[in-house]
Scaffold this motif. Sequence first.
Motif, short mmCIF file in Angstrom:
data_model
loop_
_atom_site.label_atom_id
_atom_site.label_comp_id
_atom_site.label_asym_id
_atom_site.label_seq_id
_atom_site.Cartn_x
_atom_site.Cartn_y
_atom_site.Cartn_z
N ARG A 1 42.55 19.39 67.24
CA ARG A 1 42.95 20.28 68.39
C ARG A 1 41.99 20.79 69.34
O ARG A 1 42.04 20.75 70.57
N VAL A 2 40.61 21.18 68.88
CA VAL A 2 39.57 21.47 69.49
C VAL A 2 39.00 20.21 70.26
O VAL A 2 38.99 20.50 71.73
N ALA A 3 38.99 18.97 69.82
CA ALA A 3 38.52 18.19 70.65
C ALA A 3 39.69 17.61 71.96
O ALA A 3 39.08 17.62 73.11
N GLY A 4 40.81 17.77 71.75
CA GLY A 4 41.72 17.45 72.71
C GLY A 4 41.70 18.34 73.61
O GLY A 4 41.60 18.25 74.96
N GLY A 5 41.59 19.77 73.11
CA GLY A 5 41.79 20.89 74.09
C GLY A 5 40.37 21.05 75.08
O GLY A 5 40.41 21.10 76.20
N PHE A 6 39.31 20.69 74.40
CA PHE A 6 38.05 20.96 75.02
C PHE A 6 37.76 19.48 76.02
O PHE A 6 37.32 19.73 77.23
N ALA A 7 38.23 18.35 75.74
CA ALA A 7 38.24 17.44 76.64
C ALA A 7 39.12 17.48 77.64
O ALA A 7 38.62 17.34 79.02
N LEU A 8 40.21 18.12 77.53
CA LEU A 8 41.30 18.45 78.73
C LEU A 8 40.54 19.35 79.78
O LEU A 8 40.74 19.27 80.91
N GLY A 9 40.24 20.60 79.11
CA GLY A 9 39.67 21.85 79.82
C GLY A 9 38.45 21.22 80.57
O GLY A 9 38.12 21.55 81.75
N ALA A 10 37.50 20.74 79.72
CA ALA A 10 36.38 20.23 80.47
C ALA A 10 36.30 19.21 81.80
O ALA A 10 35.60 19.34 82.62
N VAL A 11 37.32 18.20 81.53
CA VAL A 11 37.43 17.26 82.66
C VAL A 11 37.85 18.05 83.95
O VAL A 11 37.38 17.85 85.02
N LEU A 12 38.89 18.87 83.58
CA LEU A 12 39.45 19.59 84.76
C LEU A 12 38.34 20.49 85.43
O LEU A 12 38.23 20.83 86.53
N ALA A 13 37.61 21.30 84.58
CA ALA A 13 36.56 22.13 85.17
C ALA A 13 35.24 21.21 85.69
O ALA A 13 34.64 21.97 86.81
N LEU A 14 35.00 20.27 85.28
CA LEU A 14 34.21 19.14 85.97
C LEU A 14 34.22 19.11 87.44
O LEU A 14 33.70 19.16 88.27
N LEU A 15 35.62 18.50 87.51
CA LEU A 15 36.13 18.23 88.84
C LEU A 15 36.30 19.38 89.82
O LEU A 15 35.79 19.48 90.93
N LEU A 16 36.98 20.47 89.29
CA LEU A 16 37.21 21.87 90.42
C LEU A 16 35.99 22.38 90.42
O LEU A 16 35.67 22.95 91.51
N GLY A 17 34.86 22.52 89.49
CA GLY A 17 33.67 23.17 89.57
C GLY A 17 32.88 22.39 90.62
O GLY A 17 32.26 22.97 91.49
N ALA A 18 32.96 20.96 90.50
CA ALA A 18 32.18 20.41 91.46
C ALA A 18 32.60 20.77 93.01
O ALA A 18 31.87 20.73 93.88
N LEU A 19 33.86 20.51 92.83
CA LEU A 19 34.43 20.80 94.44
C LEU A 19 34.09 21.93 94.74
O LEU A 19 33.68 22.26 96.11
#
Length: 293
Positions: free
Chosen positions: A101-119
Amino acid sequence: MPEQPAPGAAASIAALAATTSPGPHGLVSVAGGDGLAPARWPRGLLGAVPPVVALLLAEAAVRLGWIAPHLLPAPSDVLAALLQMLRDGQLSQHVLASSLRVAGGFALGAVLALLLGALVGLSGFAAALLTPSFQALRAIPSLAWVPLLLLWLGIDEASKVALIAIGAFFPVYMGVASGFRDVDRKLVEVARLRGLGRVALARRVLLPAALPAVLTGLRNGLSLAWMFMVAAELIAASRGLGYLLTDGRETGRADLVLAAIVLLALLGKLSDSLVATIEQRALHWRDSFGGTA
């Protein structure tokens, strides 16, 4: 003329440097007051001293009757509960369920955060458009999301993973956005004078300069992912460390509660150490004061 340090201050600084100084291979030199050769201690061994001392004190306090066992079981009793669950096969099921659960949730949240944070970090328009909304969403407590997620996604795995992703998103987003936004303008100007295009500028200047903040955000996001996992499993779960906490509370078994807490601490430390190792290798070029994570 610049002021020179007083002889006494210089001597104190030299004595302090000789007393405790980092050595190679993660060793720390600690000189005794008797003038003997300094002892060299591995950093990992030094870090184990506080928990070992705390465990010994807790064991002694329970065995001597200073603390009631039903309030704080002895560490040996907690270890016995862990071994019993390991023999029954329950321990691996709980650990695996929570880790996935942690791996799936962290991967999903981190990918979205990397994209939006860079933007947001690279675009002033995107920052003006999205920052107020993200700051407001970041202030919402984790448990406030639970009723909405249960209504939308039910009590299955999707709601748990979504809650963990929310917890991991904001620290990573903040680290990425601030990392790109705080890049020294002089570096960008020099790169443009050298004729670097947008892709080369991002790859050779912006990303290396922002990488420390990005990796720090990832570490913080991973820590919060474990915390949000517990909140998700406390609501509706039949397996996992959060479920183990609930089961121990409802059955009055403090040893199960402490066993789940110990497992959470160990898993959180292991995952953080993994990211810290990646951080050290990715930022090996830094000549920082801290040197180690």
